[in-house]
Design an enzyme around this catalytic site. Structure first.
Site, PDB file in Angstrom:
ATOM      1  N   LYS A  11      24.005  -6.261   1.505  1.00  0.00           N
ATOM      2  CA  LYS A  11      23.945  -4.959   2.190  1.00  0.00           C
ATOM      3  C   LYS A  11      24.775  -3.886   1.464  1.00  0.00           C
ATOM      4  O   LYS A  11      25.654  -4.210   0.652  1.00  0.00           O
ATOM      5  CB  LYS A  11      24.418  -5.143   3.633  1.00  0.00           C
ATOM      6  N   TYR A  51      14.278  -3.280  10.695  1.00  0.00           N
ATOM      7  CA  TYR A  51      15.068  -3.704  11.861  1.00  0.00           C
ATOM      8  C   TYR A  51      14.423  -3.270  13.181  1.00  0.00           C
ATOM      9  O   TYR A  51      15.115  -3.117  14.185  1.00  0.00           O
ATOM     10  CB  TYR A  51      16.502  -3.176  11.749  1.00  0.00           C
ATOM     11  N   ASN A 114      28.260  -6.387   7.509  1.00  0.00           N
ATOM     12  CA  ASN A 114      28.488  -7.837   7.427  1.00  0.00           C
ATOM     13  C   ASN A 114      27.928  -8.489   6.148  1.00  0.00           C
ATOM     14  O   ASN A 114      27.569  -9.662   6.137  1.00  0.00           O
ATOM     15  CB  ASN A 114      28.017  -8.541   8.705  1.00  0.00           C
ATOM     16  N   HIS A 117      22.176 -10.147   4.675  1.00  0.00           N
ATOM     17  CA  HIS A 117      21.119 -10.434   5.653  1.00  0.00           C
ATOM     18  C   HIS A 117      20.448 -11.739   5.272  1.00  0.00           C
ATOM     19  O   HIS A 117      20.288 -12.032   4.080  1.00  0.00           O
ATOM     20  CB  HIS A 117      20.057  -9.325   5.647  1.00  0.00           C
ATOM     21  N   GLU A 128       9.317 -10.562   5.595  1.00  0.00           N
ATOM     22  CA  GLU A 128      10.335  -9.777   4.900  1.00  0.00           C
ATOM     23  C   GLU A 128      10.170  -9.861   3.376  1.00  0.00           C
ATOM     24  O   GLU A 128      10.379  -8.875   2.666  1.00  0.00           O
ATOM     25  CB  GLU A 128      11.725 -10.254   5.329  1.00  0.00           C
TER      26      GLU A 128
HETATM   27  P1  ATP Z   1      20.806  -9.817   9.885  1.00  0.00           P
HETATM   28  O1  ATP Z   1      19.481  -9.660  10.603  1.00  0.00           O
HETATM   29  O2  ATP Z   1      21.268  -8.530   9.234  1.00  0.00           O
HETATM   30  O3  ATP Z   1      20.796 -10.990   8.952  1.00  0.00           O
HETATM   31  P2  ATP Z   1      21.891 -11.262  12.095  1.00  0.00           P
HETATM   32  O4  ATP Z   1      20.548 -11.919  12.136  1.00  0.00           O
HETATM   33  O5  ATP Z   1      23.094 -12.120  11.961  1.00  0.00           O
HETATM   34  O6  ATP Z   1      21.943 -10.165  10.955  1.00  0.00           O
HETATM   35  P3  ATP Z   1      20.978  -9.577  14.231  1.00  0.00           P
HETATM   36  O7  ATP Z   1      21.185  -9.909  15.670  1.00  0.00           O
HETATM   37  O8  ATP Z   1      19.607  -9.741  13.647  1.00  0.00           O
HETATM   38  O9  ATP Z   1      22.074 -10.373  13.396  1.00  0.00           O
HETATM   39  O10 ATP Z   1      21.444  -8.068  14.027  1.00  0.00           O
HETATM   40  C1  ATP Z   1      21.016  -7.331  12.894  1.00  0.00           C
HETATM   41  C2  ATP Z   1      22.150  -6.510  12.385  1.00  0.00           C
HETATM   42  O11 ATP Z   1      22.476  -5.525  13.369  1.00  0.00           O
HETATM   43  C3  ATP Z   1      23.468  -7.271  12.174  1.00  0.00           C
HETATM   44  O12 ATP Z   1      23.543  -7.868  10.910  1.00  0.00           O
HETATM   45  C4  ATP Z   1      24.486  -6.170  12.322  1.00  0.00           C
HETATM   46  O13 ATP Z   1      24.611  -5.432  11.121  1.00  0.00           O
HETATM   47  C5  ATP Z   1      23.870  -5.278  13.380  1.00  0.00           C
HETATM   48  N1  ATP Z   1      24.402  -5.612  14.693  1.00  0.00           N
HETATM   49  C6  ATP Z   1      24.087  -6.654  15.483  1.00  0.00           C
HETATM   50  N2  ATP Z   1      24.786  -6.653  16.632  1.00  0.00           N
HETATM   51  C7  ATP Z   1      25.570  -5.548  16.558  1.00  0.00           C
HETATM   52  C8  ATP Z   1      26.523  -4.946  17.440  1.00  0.00           C
HETATM   53  N3  ATP Z   1      26.829  -5.501  18.597  1.00  0.00           N
HETATM   54  N4  ATP Z   1      27.140  -3.811  17.017  1.00  0.00           N
HETATM   55  C9  ATP Z   1      26.844  -3.232  15.826  1.00  0.00           C
HETATM   56  N5  ATP Z   1      25.935  -3.735  14.963  1.00  0.00           N
HETATM   57  C10 ATP Z   1      25.315  -4.872  15.321  1.00  0.00           C
HETATM   58 MG    MG Z   2      18.697 -10.868  12.153  1.00  0.00          MG
END
Ligand code: ATP
Ligand code: MG
Length: 139
Positions: A11, A51, A114, A117, A128
């Site tokens: 990211k 997203y 974080n 992805h 994707e």
């Molecule tokens: P990713 O899809 O990016 O791999 P993930 O699958 O671990 O991450 P998801 O639940 O899909 O988590 O959320 C997508 C992204 O949205 C997260 O990586 C994070 O950057 C953001 N996100 C998720 N929850 C929160 C939150 N509570 N506050 C802020 N940002 C969030």
């Molecule tokens: Mg995710």
């Protein structure tokens, strides 16, 4: 190839901080084959689509803004059980809850920023991968 590939992204903030090399090294050491890789930048619209599952969430606007704020490294990774294996290598979405040794524990700075992805299902891994790489770039 379902079951053997996942889509991954480094990211924007992790790219900005110079963590591409160390993160790729961890991916290599964990036994993934990087079958496609490129540096690219998501436009706002693309980030919204990527997203879109989170459209109703309060953090959606910030997430789209963040993901289109700078270049990312997009890749397709190959390994048996790739989706699950990569999710366990990256760790919990919230770096404060990620286990020691995971990529997010080492390189994430917040839930939003974080570092990486990883696809959450075989179906999404294919969707994707198609979103980022045309058929002619897949090998
Ligand atoms: P990713 O899809 O990016 O791999 P993930 O699958 O671990 O991450 P998801 O639940 O899909 O988590 O959320 C997508 C992204 O949205 C997260 O990586 C994070 O950057 C953001 N996100 C998720 N929850 C929160 C939150 N509570 N506050 C802020 N940002 C969030
Ligand atoms: Mg995710």
């Amino acid at each position: 190839m379902a079951g053997n590939i996942t889509f991954a992204m480094i990211k924007p903030y992790a790219v900005k901080q110079g963590f591409i090399g160390p993160i790729l090294a961890i991916i290599n050491e964990a036994g993934f084959r990087i079958s496609c890789i490129k540096s690219t930048k998501l436009g706002r619209k693309e980030a919204e689509i990527f997203y879109s599952i989170h459209k109703s969430k309060l953090f959606y606007e910030d997430l789209v803004e963040f993901m289109s704020s700078g270049p990312v490294i997009a890749m397709i990774l190959e390994k048996e059980n790739a989706v699950e294996e990569f999710r366990s290598l990256i760790g919990h979405t919230d770096p404060a809850k990620a286990k020691d040794g995971t990529i997010r524990k080492k390189y994430a700075t917040s839930v939003q920023s974080n570092a990486v992805h990883g696809s959450d299902s075989d179906e999404n891994a294919l969707i994707e991968s198609d979103f980022f790489f045309s058929k002619k770039d897949r090998y």
